[in-house]
Design an enzyme around this catalytic site. Structure first.
Site, PDB file in Angstrom:
ATOM      1  N   GLU A 436       0.809  -1.215   0.000  1.00  0.00           N
ATOM      2  CA  GLU A 436       0.000   0.000   0.000  1.00  0.00           C
ATOM      3  C   GLU A 436       0.844   1.267   0.000  1.00  0.00           C
ATOM      4  O   GLU A 436       0.485   2.262  -0.634  1.00  0.00           O
ATOM      5  CB  GLU A 436      -0.951  -0.006   1.195  1.00  0.00           C
ATOM      6  CG  GLU A 436      -2.071  -1.027   1.108  1.00  0.00           C
ATOM      7  CD  GLU A 436      -1.639  -2.445   1.463  1.00  0.00           C
ATOM      8  OE1 GLU A 436      -2.411  -3.393   1.186  1.00  0.00           O
ATOM      9  OE2 GLU A 436      -0.528  -2.599   2.017  1.00  0.00           O
ATOM     10  N   HIS A 505     -11.203  -5.223   7.811  1.00  0.00           N
ATOM     11  CA  HIS A 505     -12.040  -5.128   6.624  1.00  0.00           C
ATOM     12  C   HIS A 505     -13.285  -4.282   6.892  1.00  0.00           C
ATOM     13  O   HIS A 505     -14.203  -4.248   6.072  1.00  0.00           O
ATOM     14  CB  HIS A 505     -12.470  -6.517   6.150  1.00  0.00           C
ATOM     15  CG  HIS A 505     -11.351  -7.350   5.619  1.00  0.00           C
ATOM     16  ND1 HIS A 505     -10.372  -7.885   6.428  1.00  0.00           N
ATOM     17  CD2 HIS A 505     -11.048  -7.741   4.361  1.00  0.00           C
ATOM     18  CE1 HIS A 505      -9.518  -8.587   5.688  1.00  0.00           C
ATOM     19  NE2 HIS A 505      -9.907  -8.504   4.430  1.00  0.00           N
TER      20      HIS A 505
END
Length: 701
Positions: A436, A505
């Site tokens: 990321e 999540h």
């Protein structure tokens, strides 16, 4: 196959410490050979003069370069005029070689805004303080320039300590996978402040680390300007010819401490320093030039005096410039200044008895009118609306790029980028390595180079590895460069809970980004807004964090114009008109808030519901006007209650509209605990019941 590290990464050398020639001299003219020495001498004089100025209190903390002149001048001299440099913070010799005026260099160390540091004019990005985090920028810049058909090689400078950082890995890995025209120059001076090489890495050389990334690795005597020049020239040619990146390890030594706040005597011996002094890059090269009849004492004296006069004149010029006014502390934070920031500055100025700074209308954040186009519509989900917005942007701008994990072939885990790679190709819709920080870091470089980029993070809880890139660079580069570099890019990712997913999540990290200066933070709650807000974000010259409530991706459909349109950034939406109470929320809680408002109406409470849409800079005026009509305020957010968006809205409105309030401001948020596992997620989720009770409590006072 066994790799002989000692042979493969043998030290390249042209000149020995006594100036003797032991390698092939690069094909340079006599004037070019002497120009290298003059540049090294200017760099050393600059360094010593800057150090003296710091000791006199005329500059701030300053990092010395003495001993590293050959590594810097030799490498920078091999670059072409269109090539672009990403320095760390000690590369004064590189900046001098690339032609940056001395006063521009000194201004940074005097702590002044980089008003004259035009990164595109000089082909040099501003200094990078977070170690190694600029490496992905150089890679992204090179990728985007190549995609646009431009002949640009990017160079990132780093020290040996930087090879321990995460972004050393992300930078070299992305460069290796993408085969970008990038050169990484590691000035291995044996120390990261006080920590020696052996405590940074178990590798015998830095150069051998290139093997892991499938790129070329070269080790060179960093005190030998000709050897460095030759190695760099070859690396640049390889990059320009499409043969990929190179990692050059220039073995050198800094004679001084890390910076003026450091004491090298605490970790280095005088014996060690003397050993390296005997390898002085200027001494050996001066002997070499003298042996060829190209240098003598008269030339040395004249060059030294000229360099000293140059630095002294630049320092005097800099000190004659008046200090910037207080208004400079907010200029260039955004393309146009949000009213919130102006109000904050004015409060500070009034407290000091100063006249508040005035700004022209064009200097201030402008919220346009919201109008939807006449014409055809389709019933789209939010996912389809977002996809349509990206399709329009990609079609309109051939330099637009999308990148992230799984965004291409599969269209992302939520299929938001579905079919885009098939239509626009793998070079524009890029399945990146799983990193990321690298995804956002390379997107930053793409933006600096002139391309617009959409960087997707797969899930909200995966954005944290990219936090340094977002907070240290994405939100600050416009301000750091005083508007000379802009970052027109969007970082988008699914946000929030409610889908029964595992840890990381289902996070809602919007408050972190709203707190970070320089960012625009957006959260849509319906398909029409999603398409229009994303279109506006992709037009913005400011970086946008675009959070998409995953619970709403396919929660319903509405008629969305198929033509292109924008929804203004910074403008809230009154989703329901009411007279008794103002309820402010955003994102995934909008359906529950509207349902609670309808339920409250059955109890005789007419609730006005405002969807913020843009979390920062948020629409204070719309909320304030509503509260002054209703007399009550309830703010609702999905994530943890403390330090959130609800707290900010509540505090700001309480300050501005206290006399209009008929009761205390209330807010609702989740508990200040990590989000629970999905089997018990319902225990933490806010819904219609909690919001309805909040309406009752707010009305009751």
């Amino acid at each position: 196959m066994t790799i002989d590290i000692a042979t493969q990464f043998a030290m390249r050398q042209v000149l020995t410490p006594d100036g003797s020639v032991v390698g092939e001299i690069p094909p340079l003219s006599d004037s070019e050979l002497t120009a290298l020495y003059r540049l090294m001498l200017r760099a050393r004089v600059f360094d010593r003069r800057a150090l003296a100025a710091q000791r006199q209190g005329r500059l701030g903390t300053y990092p010395m370069l003495e001993g590293q002149e050959a590594a810097q001048v030799g490498s920078a001299a091999a670059l072409g005029s269109n090539d672009f440099v990403y320095p760390a913070y000690r590369e004064h010799g590189v900046l001098i070689t690339r032609g940056m005026p001395i006063e521009v260099m000194l201004a940074y160390w005097k702590g002044l805004p980089a008003s004259e540091w035009d990164v595109h004019r000089y082909g040099i990005m501003t200094h990078c303080v977070p170690i190694a985090s600029h490496l992905p920028h150089a890679v992204g810049h090179a990728y985007a320039a190549r995609q646009r058909g431009e002949d640009v090689v990017t160079v990132a400078y780093l020290g040996d300590g930087a090879t321990s950082e995460t972004d050393f890995h992300s930078g070299l890995n992305f460069a290796g996978v993408w085969k970008t025209p990038t050169v990484f120059v590691c000035e291995n001076n044996s120390y990261a402040i006080s920590v020696p090489y052996a405590k940074q890495t178990a590798s015998a050389t830095i150069a051998q680390k290139a093997l892991a990334y499938g790129i070329e690795g070269v080790r060179v005597d960093g005190m030998d300007v000709l050897a460095v020049y030759e190695a760099m020239q070859q690396a640049v040619a390889r990059a320009r010819n499409g043969d990929g990146p190179t990692l050059i390890e220039a073995v050198c030594y800094r004679y001084g401490p890390h910076a003026t706040a450091d004491d090298a005597r605490r970790y280095r011996s005088e014996v060690e320093e003397k050993e390296w002094r005997d390898k002085d890059p200027l001494d050996r090269y001066r002997v070499f030039l003298a042996g060829r009849g190209l240098w003598d004492e008269e030339l040395e004296t004249a060059a030294l005096e000229a360099a000293e006069s140059e630095v002294d004149a630049a320092m005097a010029k800099l000190e004659a410039i008046p200090e910037p006014d207080r208004g400079s502390v907010i200029r260039h934070a955004y393309e146009r200044i949000p009213r919130l920031i102006v109000d904050q500055l004015h409060a500070s100025q009034r407290a000091r008895g100063e006249t508040p700074s005035s700004y022209a209308a064009d200097d201030l954040w402008h919220v346009g009118e919201e109008t939807l186009p006449d014409g055809p519509t389709e019933r789209w989900t939010m996912a389809e609306a977002l996809n349509a917005a990206m399709h329009e942007a990609m079609e309109a701008d051939p330099a637009m790029l999308i990148q992230g994990e799984d965004v291409g072939l599969t269209g992302g885990v939520f299929r938001i980028t579905e079919r885009l790679q098939q239509e626009y190709g793998e070079e524009r819709v890029i399945d990146t390595p799983l990193n990321e920080s690298g995804i956002v870091g390379t997107a930053i470089g793409m933006a600096i180079s002139g391309s617009r980029t959409i960087a997707e993070i797969q899930f909200d809880g995966f954005v944290y590895p990219a936090f340094d890139q977002i907070v240290s660079h994405l939100g600050r580069i416009r301000f750091r460069s005083q508007g000379h570099a802009t970052l027109p890019l969007v970082v988008r990712f699914p946000n929030g809970a409610g889908i029964g997913a595992h840890e990381h999540h289902c996070d809602s990290p919007e408050a972190y980004f709203a707190h970070a200066p320089g960012l625009v933070v957006v959260i849509p709650s319906r398909p029409i807004d999603a398409k229009g807000l994303l279109a506006a974000a992709l037009e913005s010259s400011d970086p946008v964090i675009f959070l998409e409530p995953k619970v709403l991706y396919r929660a319903g459909r509405e008629d969305v114009p198929t033509q292109r349109y924008t929804v203004p950034l910074g403008k809230a939406r009154i989703a329901r008109r009411g007279t008794d109470l103002t309820l402010v929320t955003y994102g995934g809680l909008m359906p529950a808030a509207l349902a609670a408002a309808e339920a409250a109406m059955a109890e005789g409470v007419d609730t006005e519901v405002i969807d913020l849409r843009t979390i920062y800079p948020w629409d204070v005026e719309t909320v304030q006007s509503s509260v002054e009509n209703t007399g009550r305020l309830l703010v609702v957010q999905e994530p943890q209650r403390t330090g959130g968006i609800a707290a900010e809205v509540a505090a700001e409105i309480a300050e501005r509209s206290a006399y209009s309030l008929e009761g205390p401001v209330r807010r609702i948020g989740a508990t200040d605990a990590p989000w629970p596992q999905f089997a018990i997620e319902s225990h933490a989720l806010l819904g219609q019941d909690e919001i309805l009770q909040g309406i009752r409590d707010t009305v009751a006072g």
